[in-house]
Motif scaffolding. Structure first.
Motif, PDB file in Angstrom:
ATOM      1  N   LEU A 178       0.830  -1.215   0.000  1.00 27.35           N
ATOM      2  CA  LEU A 178       0.000   0.000   0.000  1.00 27.35           C
ATOM      3  C   LEU A 178       0.859   1.256   0.000  1.00 27.35           C
ATOM      4  O   LEU A 178       0.481   2.283  -0.583  1.00 27.35           O
ATOM      5  CB  LEU A 178      -0.941   0.006   1.209  1.00 27.35           C
ATOM      6  N   ALA A 179       2.020   1.173   0.679  1.00 29.81           N
ATOM      7  CA  ALA A 179       2.890   2.349   0.786  1.00 29.81           C
ATOM      8  C   ALA A 179       3.549   2.717  -0.542  1.00 29.81           C
ATOM      9  O   ALA A 179       4.078   3.823  -0.688  1.00 29.81           O
ATOM     10  CB  ALA A 179       3.968   2.105   1.843  1.00 29.81           C
ATOM     11  N   LYS A 180       3.529   1.791  -1.514  1.00 27.43           N
ATOM     12  CA  LYS A 180       4.119   2.090  -2.824  1.00 27.43           C
ATOM     13  C   LYS A 180       3.368   3.189  -3.551  1.00 27.43           C
ATOM     14  O   LYS A 180       3.872   3.764  -4.518  1.00 27.43           O
ATOM     15  CB  LYS A 180       4.151   0.831  -3.687  1.00 27.43           C
ATOM     16  N   GLY A 181       2.142   3.461  -3.090  1.00 26.77           N
ATOM     17  CA  GLY A 181       1.379   4.551  -3.681  1.00 26.77           C
ATOM     18  C   GLY A 181       0.850   4.277  -5.063  1.00 26.77           C
ATOM     19  O   GLY A 181       0.623   5.210  -5.852  1.00 26.77           O
ATOM     20  N   ASN A 182       0.662   2.999  -5.405  1.00 22.24           N
ATOM     21  CA  ASN A 182       0.107   2.659  -6.710  1.00 22.24           C
ATOM     22  C   ASN A 182      -1.294   3.232  -6.861  1.00 22.24           C
ATOM     23  O   ASN A 182      -2.098   3.208  -5.935  1.00 22.24           O
ATOM     24  CB  ASN A 182       0.053   1.136  -6.882  1.00 22.24           C
ATOM     25  N   GLU A 183      -1.575   3.737  -8.021  1.00 31.55           N
ATOM     26  CA  GLU A 183      -2.911   4.269  -8.288  1.00 31.55           C
ATOM     27  C   GLU A 183      -3.921   3.118  -8.381  1.00 31.55           C
ATOM     28  O   GLU A 183      -3.580   2.039  -8.874  1.00 31.55           O
ATOM     29  CB  GLU A 183      -2.914   5.063  -9.605  1.00 31.55           C
ATOM     30  N   PRO A 184      -5.138   3.357  -7.925  1.00 31.92           N
ATOM     31  CA  PRO A 184      -6.150   2.287  -8.013  1.00 31.92           C
ATOM     32  C   PRO A 184      -6.555   2.040  -9.454  1.00 31.92           C
ATOM     33  O   PRO A 184      -6.644   2.966 -10.256  1.00 31.92           O
ATOM     34  CB  PRO A 184      -7.323   2.838  -7.193  1.00 31.92           C
ATOM     35  N   PHE A 185      -6.795   0.778  -9.772  1.00 29.44           N
ATOM     36  CA  PHE A 185      -7.199   0.418 -11.123  1.00 29.44           C
ATOM     37  C   PHE A 185      -8.423  -0.480 -11.080  1.00 29.44           C
ATOM     38  O   PHE A 185      -8.578  -1.316 -10.189  1.00 29.44           O
ATOM     39  CB  PHE A 185      -6.067  -0.316 -11.860  1.00 29.44           C
ATOM     40  N   SER A 186      -9.307  -0.291 -12.045  1.00 31.10           N
ATOM     41  CA  SER A 186     -10.344  -1.288 -12.320  1.00 31.10           C
ATOM     42  C   SER A 186      -9.985  -1.918 -13.658  1.00 31.10           C
ATOM     43  O   SER A 186      -9.364  -1.289 -14.505  1.00 31.10           O
ATOM     44  CB  SER A 186     -11.737  -0.638 -12.368  1.00 31.10           C
TER      45      SER A 186
END
Length: 620
Positions: A178-186
């Protein structure tokens, strides 16, 4: 893969600053156990926009960041055709996800790793938790987690969700992802992201060759030795029903004294605390006495009578937790599948019927895992005959009041046999109307004994669910019955001239041939709202001062033949309003809901009539 945007239909569940985690896994892998440990007591069931069923979800904080965790239905394959598999695909299509937590059974990794590979090809950020890793060596399974992680392109962590082993590392890994800051994707259209089946099969074979070693010389473990006996084609079913009989013996042996202690405590509280506080109302004229009687003999006695049976329910669910978590409940489905198949059902229908022993409502909702609409409908007709905890209250009281302790166990066990018989008869009569062609797939988990904490927490949650769910019905029922019992005020309470007396007399042409008197008839009528009302209603109708008084009053008015006929009718007649509502919702048919009502009432009347009239003809 599509980046999330503000037009996504689930955006109202993904407000700014809240990250989304989805928990995915196959059935019976410990997914729910991990979810409960991960989220604590914060979970609730709610509607998800664009999804046809409710999902379990919870909000927690990780590194001061608010995170919403969603427990998805257990599925075997993202390509599958069941409703649960369609729900999961729909969820991934409409929901921007920051992280997917995949839960698989380490002892069955060769059959389950394909789900992780399918998620990999959706290009979602994921963490794989291999649950039951502590049991894998007993099955000759050794896993190189680093190599597995390299093949899957996601962290792989061994855990035991039941005992908490590896949980700290799993939590730390989830934090780091979660800390990697990946953007949410659908993922857009899930089918568009499917890899060819041949590619998945090739990747799975390569991963298993390089990262998993399975010994070909595994000693016979406890599971295989027990299965030789418990799944024996001849001895299996007698052992199962014998185990259920011993459970009832245990519940009576330990539950009866606990019930007496609680009943005495409630009586002491009434005599030493409640009565002195309310005594002043008795000297305030007719209405003062009226109000005093309403609070003591109406509210307190009605609810108190039901409350005295909570120890029995607590013990019952401890036993059910042992059956379920030990793996024996799944094996009962396996044992019953051959019989169920002849009835147009399968082993899952039997398991859901056993779940109905707690409450019919969640058992009926659990039928969503079945792909066949006909199988779901036939199962919906069968499950309401399961002896739910609300009916159990009534039967424990009646058997204790009328029969000796040795007889009571046998009488209660016979009612469970009647519930199975009613279910079988229903399936036989309706299977041609609702034909089923769906194959039955079942993973048998290894035997394991549930932890003491889990058994207590499971039983406690069920008891609290019973009290929270039923208290509104109990209060409503005892209040209405008390008023019916005491109006008009110018006649004797509970006399034929009161509202309840008139209702009871009105039903006699129908219920008298069953040996059901006017007082019992009133309790049955209000029991249509909820079976929890029946026992509290009887306490109000007989205007007793304690549980022993109610038992004595009933035993003096009816004999064992009438009591058993009453219990048969209570077992089989129309389910409560909540069950009927769920049936209507799940079947999407008001007509089908009415079929369940008419059939159950008709079967109850015929069964009780045959029993009562036959017993009387034989001179009982």
């Amino acid at each position: 893969m599509t980046h999330c945007n503000s037009s996504n239909p689930s955006d109202k569940n993904t407000t700014a600053g809240i990250k989304q985690i989805a928990v995915l896994g196959m059935p019976n892998t410990g997914k729910s156990t991990f979810f409960n440990r991960f989220t604590g007591a914060n979970a609730s069931v709610g509607n998800w926009p664009g999804i046809t069923v409710d999902l379990m979800m919870a909000k927690i904080k990780i590194d001061d960041q608010e995170v919403q965790v969603v427990d998805l239905p257990g599925i075997y394959d993202l390509r599958g055709f069941s409703e649960d598999e369609a729900v999961v695909r729909r969820f991934f299509e409409i929901t921007p996800i920051h992280l997917v937590i995949i839960i698989l059974n380490a002892t069955q990794i060769d059959r389950q790793i394909s789900l992780a590979l399918q998620v990999k090809h959706l290009q979602l950020s994921a963490v794989l938790l291999l649950n039951m890793a502590d049991e894998a060596p007993k099955f000759g399974v050794s896993i190189d987690h680093d190599k597995a992680s390299e093949h899957l392109g996601m962290p792989v962590v061994p855990i035991s969700a039941k005992y908490g082993q590896g949980y700290s590392q799993a939590y730390k890994t989830i934090q780091e992802e979660l800390a990697k800051g990946n953007e949410p994707f659908s993922v857009g259209k899930v089918e568009d992201n499917f890899a060819p089946e041949q590619q998945i099969a090739l990747e799975m074979e390569t991963l298993l060759q390089n990262a998993v070693h399975t010994s070909t010389e595994v000693k016979k473990n406890l599971t295989s030795r027990l299965d030789k006996i418990l799944l024996h084609p001849v001895l299996g079913l007698p052992i199962f029903f014998g185990a259920m009989y011993l459970i009832f013996q245990f519940i009576y042996m330990l539950g009866t004294p606990l019930q007496d202690y609680l009943g005495n405590a409630l009586t002491w509280f009434k005599d030493n605390a409640l009565e002195p506080v309310l005594a002043g109302f008795s000297y305030q004229g007719v209405w003062g006495k009226f109000f005093h009687d309403f609070l003591i003999n109406g509210i307190y006695e009605g609810i108190g009578t039901v409350a005295t049976f909570l120890p029995m329910i607590f013990l019952f669910f401890i036993c059910m937790a042992i059956l379920e978590d030990s793996g024996y409940l799944s094996r009962s489905a396996y044992l019953m599948d051959a019989l169920m198949e002849r009835l147009g059902l399968d082993g899952r229908s039997f398991v859901m019927s056993l779940m109905g022993f707690g409450c019919n409502v969640p058992a009926i909702m659990g039928l969503r895992v079945m792909r066949s609409p006909a199988l779901r409908l036939l199962s919906m007709l069968v499950i309401p005959f399961s002896l739910c905890s609300a009916r159990l209250n009534v039967f424990i009281f009646m058997t204790t009041a009328i029969f000796t302790p040795q007889q009571a166990t046998k009488v209660l066990f016979s009612l469970y046999i009647f519930s199975f018989t009613a279910a079988i008869l229903t399936a036989i009569l309706f299977q041609n109307k609702y034909p089923n062609q769906e194959p039955f797939l079942l993973e048998l988990p290894p035997y394991r004994f549930p932890t003491f904490k889990h058994m207590i927490m499971r039983a406690w949650r069920e008891v609290m669910h019973f009290m929270v769910w039923s208290r509104r019905f109990i209060i409503f029922g005892v209040v209405v019955i008390w008023f019916c019992n005491n109006f008009p005020t110018n006649v004797l309470p509970a006399s034929p001239q009161t509202i309840s007396g008139m209702i009871g007399q009105f039903t006699q042409p129908i219920l008298q041939p069953l040996g059901i008197n006017p007082q019992l008839a009133v309790a049955l009528i209000f029991g249509f709202v909820a079976k929890e009302i029946v026992l509290g209603g009887l306490a109000v109708i007989y205007s007793t001062q304690n549980d022993a008084g109610l038992a004595k009053a009933i035993s003096q008015q009816i004999d064992w033949v009438q009591a058993y006929s009453f219990m048969l009718f209570t077992l089989l007649y129309v389910p409560c309003i909540s069950t009927i509502t769920v049936i209507k919702t799940e079947s999407k048919s008001a007509k089908f809901a009415w079929i369940t009502v008419v059939w159950s009432v008709g079967l109850a009347w015929i069964t009780s009539f045959i029993f009562y009239q036959s017993a009387r003809a034989l001179g009982f």
